[in-house]
Design an enzyme around this catalytic site. Structure first.
Site, PDB file in Angstrom:
ATOM      1  N   ASN A  89     -53.040  81.818 126.611  1.00  0.00           N
ATOM      2  CA  ASN A  89     -54.247  82.694 126.975  1.00  0.00           C
ATOM      3  C   ASN A  89     -54.426  83.877 126.032  1.00  0.00           C
ATOM      4  O   ASN A  89     -54.705  84.958 126.446  1.00  0.00           O
ATOM      5  CB  ASN A  89     -53.900  83.024 128.417  1.00  0.00           C
ATOM      6  CG  ASN A  89     -52.679  83.970 128.812  1.00  0.00           C
ATOM      7  OD1 ASN A  89     -51.575  83.827 127.910  1.00  0.00           O
ATOM      8  ND2 ASN A  89     -52.858  84.583 129.771  1.00  0.00           N
ATOM      9  N   ASP A 283     -41.790  85.059 131.827  1.00  0.00           N
ATOM     10  CA  ASP A 283     -43.054  85.343 131.825  1.00  0.00           C
ATOM     11  C   ASP A 283     -43.501  86.793 131.165  1.00  0.00           C
ATOM     12  O   ASP A 283     -44.375  87.582 132.215  1.00  0.00           O
ATOM     13  CB  ASP A 283     -43.663  85.352 133.263  1.00  0.00           C
ATOM     14  CG  ASP A 283     -44.946  85.255 133.616  1.00  0.00           C
ATOM     15  OD1 ASP A 283     -45.937  85.275 132.612  1.00  0.00           O
ATOM     16  OD2 ASP A 283     -45.657  85.205 134.785  1.00  0.00           O
TER      17      ASP A 283
HETATM   18  C1  NCD Z   1     -50.348  86.631 133.062  1.00  0.00           C
HETATM   19  C2  NCD Z   1     -50.840  87.242 131.859  1.00  0.00           C
HETATM   20  O1  NCD Z   1     -51.040  88.658 132.097  1.00  0.00           O
HETATM   21  O2  NCD Z   1     -51.172  86.659 130.748  1.00  0.00           O
HETATM   22  N1  NCD Z   1     -50.003  87.192 134.152  1.00  0.00           N
HETATM   23  C3  NCD Z   1     -49.133  87.016 135.028  1.00  0.00           C
HETATM   24  O3  NCD Z   1     -49.456  87.919 136.278  1.00  0.00           O
HETATM   25  N2  NCD Z   1     -48.419  86.256 135.010  1.00  0.00           N
HETATM   26  C4  NCD Z   1     -51.116  85.424 133.230  1.00  0.00           C
HETATM   27  C5  NCD Z   1     -50.505  84.100 133.983  1.00  0.00           C
HETATM   28  O4  NCD Z   1     -49.879  83.343 133.077  1.00  0.00           O
HETATM   29  O5  NCD Z   1     -50.800  83.924 135.097  1.00  0.00           O
HETATM   30 ZN    ZN Z   2     -47.477  83.451 132.375  1.00  0.00          ZN
END
Ligand code: NCD
Ligand code: ZN
Length: 416
Positions: A89, A283
């Site tokens: 993304n 993440d």
């Molecule tokens: C992620 C991001 O900011 O790219 N944010 C999140 O809360 N995990 C997007 C995602 O993977 O959902």
């Molecule tokens: Zn993510």
């Protein structure tokens, strides 16, 4: 031959051993003693396989005010992570072969650690065009980057991936279960995107997955674990293992899927300790403090974490709350296996990606030390055991806890 010694995690236990590394940066031998041209002795510090983080957002290209590939991978190395799998993304999103090629050339030569690239096909046909990606990401719900796919597209992506034996990582939240409400706190956010959204998405996924290889990202609850499609692997993030809605983090704790209650967090932790979670993935999703200063419902979701996963787990292991074998499995061997890369274990023939860590050295986590471009961490003030040295294919990328080399990271070839 270059030799690194210490108390080495080898064949499921710690022993005083030497790891011999060949010219190509691969492990050539593991023995009590080895003849060396160059030797580095870490004494009674632990030598563990470098961590493999299946889920990071390094924000390049297009969002480099939040993080960039050089800064994000430097932070990864500080936290003992020697391989990352980078999410799609970014801007432009990695939905086309051109965007994938563009991202690969933008990142080339700039990473401190090795990396894999995810693509986000929007249809079954795109799966074929994106075959140079290491694996795919499918969002079942909206989040940062607007890459949600509806059930029919998800199904066609899974069918094509099955034919191509590609791994599909799924963000499992069912927007049909979201609740429209005013969101001003972490508890509200948890209610707006409840656990039922996770279990419902997983039930849907179980119906359509066929024989596709699937990996479920950031599971947040025991109910979620109970709903995993059979044969699917899963990860949990330290966000959900260490933080919950009782923390006064404000928007810094706003992430998707949301932080859960203290009871949910404890249940997730117990499941992790008992081996029900394959991998711990950060993440890592940095946003600037300025962006996070927006009203709660407007603020972007996501928090940084690539540098703190291993130190936080190592600290719990040192405290006697977690087997060292679980730390190594969840941070290195299982994620390497899931991604299909020759890493994640101290074994002859694997890449010599190694961490040296002295668990008696406990530090308080401070954002400054982590070197994130965004300058903050939701784990501020918690305790962690950071690596003193980190090696990527036999070369030091961290020495005395500080970055020692950059730009040596390579793009890992797709396994199919
Ligand atoms: C992620 C991001 O900011 O790219 N944010 C999140 O809360 N995990 C997007 C995602 O993977 O959902
Ligand atoms: Zn993510």
């Amino acid at each position: 031959m270059r030799v690194i010694s210490g108390r080495v995690w080898y064949r499921g236990r710690l022993d005083p051993l030497s790891v011999g590394i060949d010219e190509d940066g691969k492990i050539a031998a593991v023995r009590k003693t080895l003849r060396a041209d160059e030797s580095i002795d870490h004494g009674d510090a632990l030598i563990l396989p470098g961590a493999v983080d299946l889920h990071v957002h390094m924000r390049e290209p297009g969002l480099t005010h939040k993080e960039d590939f050089a800064s994000g991978t430097r932070s990864a190395a500080i936290g003992g992570v020697t391989t990352i799998a980078e999410m799609p993304n970014t801007v432009p999103p990695v939905t086309t072969a051109d965007a994938l090629d563009g991202k690969a050339s933008a990142l080339k030569g700039r990473g401190a650690v090795d990396y894999a690239l995810y693509a986000a096909p929007r249809s079954g046909e795109a799966v074929v065009r994106l075959r140079k990606a290491t694996a795919f990401k499918a969002y079942m719900a909206p989040s940062t980057g607007d890459l949600q796919v509806r059930p029919p597209e998800l199904e066609s992506i899974l069918r094509e991936s099955e034919t191509n034996r590609k791994l599909v990582v799924v963000h499992a939240e069912d927007p049909a279960k979201f609740r429209a409400r005013k969101v001003v706190s972490l508890a509200d956010h948890a209610e707006a995107r409840p656990k039922e959204a996770e279990t419902s998405a997983l039930a849907l996924l179980a119906r359509v997955r066929g024989n596709a290889r699937i990996h479920v990202a950031h599971v947040t609850s025991r109910e979620g674990l109970d709903s995993l499609p059979s044969g699917a692997s899963c990860e949990a993030s330290p966000l959900h293992l260490f933080l919950d809605t009782s923390r006064t983090l404000g928007t810094q704790g706003k992430v998707n899927p949301p932080l859960r209650s203290p009871a949910d967090r404890e249940a997730l932790w117990d499941a992790f300790r008992n081996g029900r979670i394959d991998a711990v993935a950060s993440d890592h999703a940095p946003h600037t403090l300025e962006e996070k200063e927006a009203a709660f419902d407007e603020a972007p979701a996501g928090a940084p974490g690539v540098a703190t996963s291993f130190p936080l787990l190592m600290r719990r292991s040192r405290a006697g709350d977690l087997d060292l074998g679980r730390v190594v499995a969840a941070m290195a061997s299982r994620p390497a296996e899931i991604l299909g890369v020759p890493k994640g274990a101290i074994e002859v023939g694997r890449d010599a990606d190694l961490i040296a860590v002295d668990p008696r050295r406990v530090d308080t986590i401070r954002a400054k030390r982590l070197r994130y471009k965004c300058g903050w961490t939701p784990f501020e003030g918690m305790e962690g055991c950071f690596p003193t040295a980190v090696y990527l294919r036999g070369e030091a990328v961290i020495e005395d806890g500080e970055p020692a080399a950059e730009g040596r990271g390579r793009l890992l070839a797709p396994s199919t």
